[in-house]
Design an enzyme around this catalytic site. Structure first.
Site, PDB file in Angstrom:
ATOM      1  N   GLU A 166      44.782  10.038  45.905  1.00 32.84           N
ATOM      2  CA  GLU A 166      44.445   9.074  46.564  1.00 32.84           C
ATOM      3  C   GLU A 166      44.513   7.684  45.573  1.00 32.84           C
ATOM      4  O   GLU A 166      44.707   7.873  44.458  1.00 32.84           O
ATOM      5  CB  GLU A 166      42.962   9.275  46.367  1.00 32.84           C
ATOM      6  CG  GLU A 166      41.974   8.183  47.034  1.00 32.84           C
ATOM      7  CD  GLU A 166      40.583   8.353  47.233  1.00 32.84           C
ATOM      8  OE1 GLU A 166      39.902   7.965  48.002  1.00 32.84           O
ATOM      9  OE2 GLU A 166      40.019   9.319  46.259  1.00 32.84           O
ATOM     10  N   LYS A 199      40.619   7.204  55.719  1.00 34.79           N
ATOM     11  CA  LYS A 199      39.381   7.815  55.563  1.00 34.79           C
ATOM     12  C   LYS A 199      38.211   7.677  56.160  1.00 34.79           C
ATOM     13  O   LYS A 199      37.654   6.579  56.583  1.00 34.79           O
ATOM     14  CB  LYS A 199      39.076   7.490  53.915  1.00 34.79           C
ATOM     15  CG  LYS A 199      38.148   8.142  53.230  1.00 34.79           C
ATOM     16  CD  LYS A 199      37.799   7.644  51.569  1.00 34.79           C
ATOM     17  CE  LYS A 199      37.038   8.391  50.749  1.00 34.79           C
ATOM     18  NZ  LYS A 199      37.217   8.010  49.316  1.00 34.79           N
ATOM     19  N   CYS A 239      39.591  12.449  49.958  1.00 37.75           N
ATOM     20  CA  CYS A 239      38.348  12.504  48.931  1.00 37.75           C
ATOM     21  C   CYS A 239      37.286  13.023  49.644  1.00 37.75           C
ATOM     22  O   CYS A 239      36.908  14.300  50.030  1.00 37.75           O
ATOM     23  CB  CYS A 239      38.381  11.355  48.189  1.00 37.75           C
ATOM     24  SG  CYS A 239      37.473  11.590  46.734  1.00 37.75           S
TER      25      CYS A 239
END
Length: 282
Positions: free
Chosen positions: A49, A118, A159
């Protein structure tokens, strides 16, 4: 028959990159490590990331790029040069006045196969330990990201997406056998939840789960936990980095996955349909 057996296994490399404040250095270093991984037999390579930028809300607007742009152009070119599938970690993306935390995936011909923004933003407040609000600068994505390879379908999250079991379940129902999450857990949530969440997602869905962290930099404003990891469908950790910059290799064995699913059959379409009906009732 031999070709089918060959396709049942492939080599995955996780590049745990030490990210600096200099974007050009990050791109050059990532490019070299990707080439190193390919030279050592990796057919699929993943970056962490925010591989081109320090992680932090103050950095996202400064380092943000359009897609295509400088960073994704590098990813496309090196994927083609090496003939690999490349999961490009994530970068801050600017589009129509909004910022996103975005992962791009490229195939062996250099074409972009997927773009994952995301979905679940990292907004946490653990008193006395960490407070971080991605939503101060970022907007959430709103779509699932699956890409095909000759080996298997792969689902992508970033994440905080790892914490949401429903996303992994949806990817599994779409036929994914490998889930990859570029991520940057921190020194509070990392030791507590990083491995636990990966093992849970892998075991719940009988899939391989891989996570790719930046290397740990104790001088950074946000200190990543490191420990890029691969978990198999039995819930076992089969590869794990330490905290330094490194490449972690593992063989993804889809025949083993099939055997686990045969031994402990939980993927009953009837049950999935039943749960879907009940969810609609609620």
């Amino acid at each position: 028959m031999q070709a089918a057996r060959a396709m049942a296994k492939f080599r995955l490399a996780l590049v745990q990159l030490l990210v600096s404040p200099v974007k050009s250095d990050n791109l050059n270093r990532a490019c070299q490590l990707i080439k190193d991984a390919a030279q050592q037999g990796a057919e699929m390579v993943a970056l962490p990331e925010c591989f081109n930028s320090p992680y932090g809300t103050k950095y996202f607007p400064v380092y943000a790029e359009k897609i295509p742009g400088e960073s994704t152009q590098m990813l496309s070119e090196v994927a083609k040069e090496c003939g690999i599938y490349l999961i490009g970690g994530s970068i801050p993306e600017e589009d129509a006045g909004k910022l996103y935390n975005t992962c791009t995936v490229f195939g062996p011909d250099g074409a972009m196969l997927a773009k994952h923004r995301k979905i679940h933003l990292f907004n946490i407040d653990v008193p006395g330990k960490i407070c971080f609000q991605e939503s101060e600068t970022l907007s959430p994505g709103d779509s699932f990201s699956v890409f095909d390879t000759p080996y298997c379908k792969v689902g992508v999250g970033i994440c905080y997406d790892l914490r949401f079991a429903e996303l992994a379940q949806i990817y599994t129902k779409k036929g994914c056998q490998l889930l990859i999450y570029p991520g940057a857990f921190n020194m509070t949530t990392g030791p507590a939840h990083w491995e636990l969440l990966q093992r849970a997602r892998a075991l719940d869905n009988q899939v391989y789960v891989a996570t790719v962290s930046p290397a740990r930099d104790d001088k950074a404003s946000y200190v990543a936990w490191g420990h890029s990891t691969v978990v198999n469908p039995w819930g076992e950790v089969i590869a794990k980095a330490n905290t330094e910059e490194t490449i972690t290799f593992t063989d993804i064995d889809l025949q083993y996955l099939a055997e686990i699913r045969q031994q402990i059959p939980i993927h009953s379409q009837r049950r999935l349909d039943l749960y879907s009906v009940e969810a609609k009732k609620d």
